[in-house]
Design a protein around this motif. Structure first.
Motif, short mmCIF file in Angstrom:
data_model
loop_
_atom_site.label_atom_id
_atom_site.label_comp_id
_atom_site.label_asym_id
_atom_site.label_seq_id
_atom_site.Cartn_x
_atom_site.Cartn_y
_atom_site.Cartn_z
N ALA A 8 0.83 -1.20 0.00
CA ALA A 8 0.00 0.00 0.00
C ALA A 8 0.86 1.26 0.00
O ALA A 8 0.55 2.26 -0.64
CB ALA A 8 -0.92 -0.01 1.22
N GLN A 9 1.99 1.20 0.71
CA GLN A 9 2.90 2.34 0.77
C GLN A 9 3.50 2.63 -0.60
O GLN A 9 3.56 3.79 -1.04
CB GLN A 9 4.01 2.02 1.79
N LEU A 10 3.92 1.59 -1.30
CA LEU A 10 4.48 1.75 -2.65
C LEU A 10 3.43 2.27 -3.62
O LEU A 10 3.72 3.10 -4.49
CB LEU A 10 5.07 0.44 -3.14
N ALA A 11 2.19 1.78 -3.46
CA ALA A 11 1.11 2.24 -4.34
C ALA A 11 0.83 3.73 -4.12
O ALA A 11 0.59 4.48 -5.08
CB ALA A 11 -0.14 1.41 -4.09
N ARG A 12 0.87 4.16 -2.88
CA ARG A 12 0.63 5.58 -2.60
C ARG A 12 1.74 6.45 -3.20
O ARG A 12 1.48 7.50 -3.78
CB ARG A 12 0.53 5.81 -1.09
N GLN A 13 2.98 5.98 -3.07
CA GLN A 13 4.10 6.74 -3.62
C GLN A 13 4.03 6.81 -5.13
O GLN A 13 4.33 7.84 -5.74
CB GLN A 13 5.43 6.12 -3.17
N ALA A 14 3.60 5.71 -5.76
CA ALA A 14 3.51 5.68 -7.22
C ALA A 14 2.43 6.62 -7.74
O ALA A 14 2.50 7.10 -8.88
CB ALA A 14 3.24 4.26 -7.69
N SER A 15 1.42 6.89 -6.90
CA SER A 15 0.32 7.75 -7.34
C SER A 15 0.63 9.23 -7.17
O SER A 15 -0.11 10.09 -7.67
CB SER A 15 -0.95 7.42 -6.54
N ARG A 16 1.71 9.57 -6.47
CA ARG A 16 2.07 10.96 -6.27
C ARG A 16 2.78 11.52 -7.50
O ARG A 16 3.42 10.79 -8.26
CB ARG A 16 3.00 11.09 -5.05
N PRO A 17 2.73 12.85 -7.68
CA PRO A 17 3.52 13.46 -8.76
C PRO A 17 5.00 13.18 -8.56
O PRO A 17 5.46 13.01 -7.43
CB PRO A 17 3.20 14.96 -8.61
N ALA A 18 5.75 13.15 -9.64
CA ALA A 18 7.15 12.75 -9.58
C ALA A 18 7.96 13.59 -8.62
O ALA A 18 8.82 13.09 -7.90
CB ALA A 18 7.77 12.81 -10.97
#
Length: 365
Positions: free
Chosen positions: A336-346
């Motif tokens: 879930a943590q990785l998914a949240r980071q992937a959804s953020r702007p670069a």
């Protein structure tokens, strides 16, 4: 054995250790919300990790589809055949020996050799699983299933050897044990029936809810195949197997062997994870020795393995299962943590932390 002999309680304990805050949303089925210190929320249902995708879970619940999936990616599986035994297809008083299904099973049995196993295509805990040892028992077993439990079944060749349950989380073996089939030990004067009744009573006192009865047809057929009966009196110290399958729900005994199994089958389990996409499972494997060599064969994949009988078999087992839940919930959090980071702007993406969520400070429980 202590108080924590209930899977539900072990799961709650694991959640409280891994997450910063745990809230029980509904007690039955157990629905929980896990809140972590960085604001991530996870929901669990039924006291289980709920790790796999819905597609993977559906395939794993279907034994025929599971075999096909494993074969498709080159994993070792037993020879199998789908069997259609519904009332719609076979009306009452049908002569089973005159059907295509019976003739196809005869051909299958001749190809792989007796014995073969007949199992419900969707089912667990060894219910309505029969070992078919010859042509005569093939007819009687099919008639029994058609009468008492019609539905879809799978026929499989009977592999012979040590049997394992291997719990895998994202390709990593986190728990493994062999399963010793239900046996009784002779005292020189008691019948197998009497010895078996004592054994079943002992299991009940351990909290293992074994529904098996001494007069079970599966037991009778297994004993007859070994030229024994319920009234046979075994010699003093003689160990007698009373059942062919090794389901814990039928009274078999687990022997933990996690570290040794990692050495032997770590790569195989990683392959199942990478090729089949099964994040969390109980993998049933047999070391088939019929050829004179040990060949691992994957019998089934359980997308939500049960632990009820395992945790009640030895005092140290509850802690092992709690550790499995902690490992699985931690992996869910990291995903879930990785998914949240992937959804953020670069420009706002940060490096994933390397610490385990189990080290987060506990706020409330």
């Amino acid at each position: 054995m202590g108080k924590l002999t209930n899977t539900r309680e072990l799961f709650i304990e694991a959640a409280r250790k891994v997450a910063a805050r745990v809230k029980i949303v509904h007690p039955r089925p157990l629905v929980m919300r896990l809140e972590f210190a960085d604001g991530i929320h996870l929901f669990t249902h039924g006291g289980k990790p709920n790790f796999n995708s819905s597609v993977t879970s559906k395939i794993a619940r279907d034994k025929d589809l599971t075999v096909r999936m494993l074969e498709n990616v080159g994993m070792p599986t037993p020879a199998s055949q789908f069997v259609w035994l519904t009332r719609e297809k076979f009306p009452k008083d049908t002569d089973i020996t005159q059907t295509d299904e019976y003739r196809q099973l005869q051909v299958f049995a001749q190809r792989v050799g007796f014995p073969i196993f007949l199992k419900p295509n969707q089912g667990s805990q060894g219910k309505n699983v029969f070992c078919v040892r010859n042509q005569d028992s093939l007819k009687s077993v099919l008639e029994k299933l058609l009468k008492q439990a019609p539905g879809f079944f799978i026929a499989q060749e009977a592999c012979v050897g040590e049997e394992y349950r291997i719990v895998v989380v994202q390709g990593e073996i986190v728990l493994a044990y062999t399963r010793k089939p239900l046996c009784v030990t002779g005292d020189g004067h008691s019948t197998i029936r009497q010895l078996l009744q004592k054994k079943l009573t002992k299991l009940k006192l351990q909290g293992r809810e074994v529904s098996l009865k001494p007069h079970s047809e599966k037991i009778r057929l297994h004993l007859e195949a070994n030229r024994l009966g319920l009234e046979t009196i075994p010699m003093l110290g003689a160990e007698v197997s009373v059942l062919s399958n090794r389901n814990l729900s039928d009274g078999s005994d687990p022997v933990e062997c996690t570290e040794a199994t990692k050495q032997k089958y770590g790569q195989l389990c990683r392959d199942v994870y990478e090729k089949c996409g099964v994040d969390y499972c109980g993998l049933d494997l047999i070391e088939d020795t019929r050829s004179g060599e040990i060949k691992p064969v994957i019998i089934e994949i359980n997308s939500n393995p049960g632990y009820k009988h395992f945790i009640r078999s030895a005092p140290e087992n509850p802690a092992m299962v709690r550790s499995v839940f902690e490992r699985t919930l931690s992996a869910l959090y990291l995903r879930a943590q990785l998914a949240r980071q992937a959804s953020r702007p670069a420009h706002t993406t940060t490096t994933a932390p390397t610490h385990s969520p189990s080290r987060h400070p506990v706020l409330t429980t």
